[in-house]
Write an enzyme that holds these catalytic residues in place. Structure first.
Site, PDB file in Angstrom:
ATOM      1  N   TYR A 289       0.784  -1.238  -0.044  1.00  9.88           N
ATOM      2  CA  TYR A 289      -0.347  -0.024  -0.144  1.00  9.88           C
ATOM      3  C   TYR A 289       0.486   1.096   0.162  1.00  9.88           C
ATOM      4  CZ  TYR A 289      -4.526   2.031   0.856  1.00  9.88           C
ATOM      5  OH  TYR A 289      -6.018   2.307  -0.078  1.00  9.88           O
TER       6      TYR A 289
ATOM      7  N   GLU B 251       2.055   6.536  -7.371  1.00  9.67           N
ATOM      8  CA  GLU B 251       1.223   7.106  -7.704  1.00  9.67           C
ATOM      9  C   GLU B 251       1.443   8.517  -7.284  1.00  9.67           C
ATOM     10  OE1 GLU B 251      -2.729   5.981  -5.605  1.00  9.67           O
ATOM     11  OE2 GLU B 251      -2.108   3.997  -6.268  1.00  9.67           O
TER      12      GLU B 251
END
Length: 189
Positions: A115, A122
């Site tokens: 994560y 991102e």
């Protein structure tokens, strides 16, 4: 010549399959909203919109970012997480809640490194997309227009970069809460 064109075509086809899968992933939010799954519609939608923004809003339209190590890492991280998650869901249905302990451990621990790595990828892609977004005015609407409304996607992404960690952290902590609950049940079994 031909090798480079083939490589770009392969990359585009691979990216296109990720895009189709991402659009289908919206069904997870729909299922949560309809009560067909125990997921939170809000959390599901937040994760879907975050991935969709990077994949469909940035990577699909900026070929210069498609063949990078960061993009490859991001797609690997996303895929790895989904493989274990959906395999867990499948076995949970097939074995009526009796999922093998090892798979439960993997499913509820893989997110710990994946994560944050996904979030960093991102953010990096959003940051490096800025020159392309500004130059090409991608997904932007300038005045004057018939809607009398302006939207600058590049500015939106700049803002998103600043708030992303603030939105991401509660979701990450929520996943730890889910993990804790599942690990307690696993120990009790």
């Amino acid at each position: 010549g031909k090798v480079i064109k083939q490589k770009k075509l392969t990359s585009l086809l691979s990216l296109s399959s990720f895009c189709v899968n991402q659009l289908l992933a919206f069904l997870e939010t729909v299922h949560a909203a309809l009560g067909l799954s125990r997921s939170s519609p809000g959390t599901s939608f937040a994760q879907w919109i975050g991935k969709s923004n990077v994949l469909l809003g940035i990577l699909y339209f900026i070929p210069e970012l498609q063949n990078t190590a960061v993009t490859a890492t991001l797609l690997l991280v996303w895929s790895t997480g989904e493989i274990f998650r959906y395999y867990y869901y499948l076995l949970n249905i097939v074995f009526m809640g009796q999922v093998p302990k090892q798979l439960t451990l993997i499913r509820y621990n893989m997110f710990i490194p994946l994560y944050p790595l996904g979030m960093l990828c991102e953010l990096y892609l959003m940051y490096t997309s800025q020159p392309y977004l500004e130059e090409r005015k991608l997904h932007s609407l300038e005045l004057p227009n018939t809607l009398n409304f302006a939207f600058n996607y590049s500015s939106f992404i700049k803002y998103l970069i600043k708030v992303y960690p603030l939105v991401w952290l509660p979701m990450y902590l929520h996943m730890f809460k889910q993990r804790s609950s599942k690990m307690k049940k696993l120990k009790a079994a």
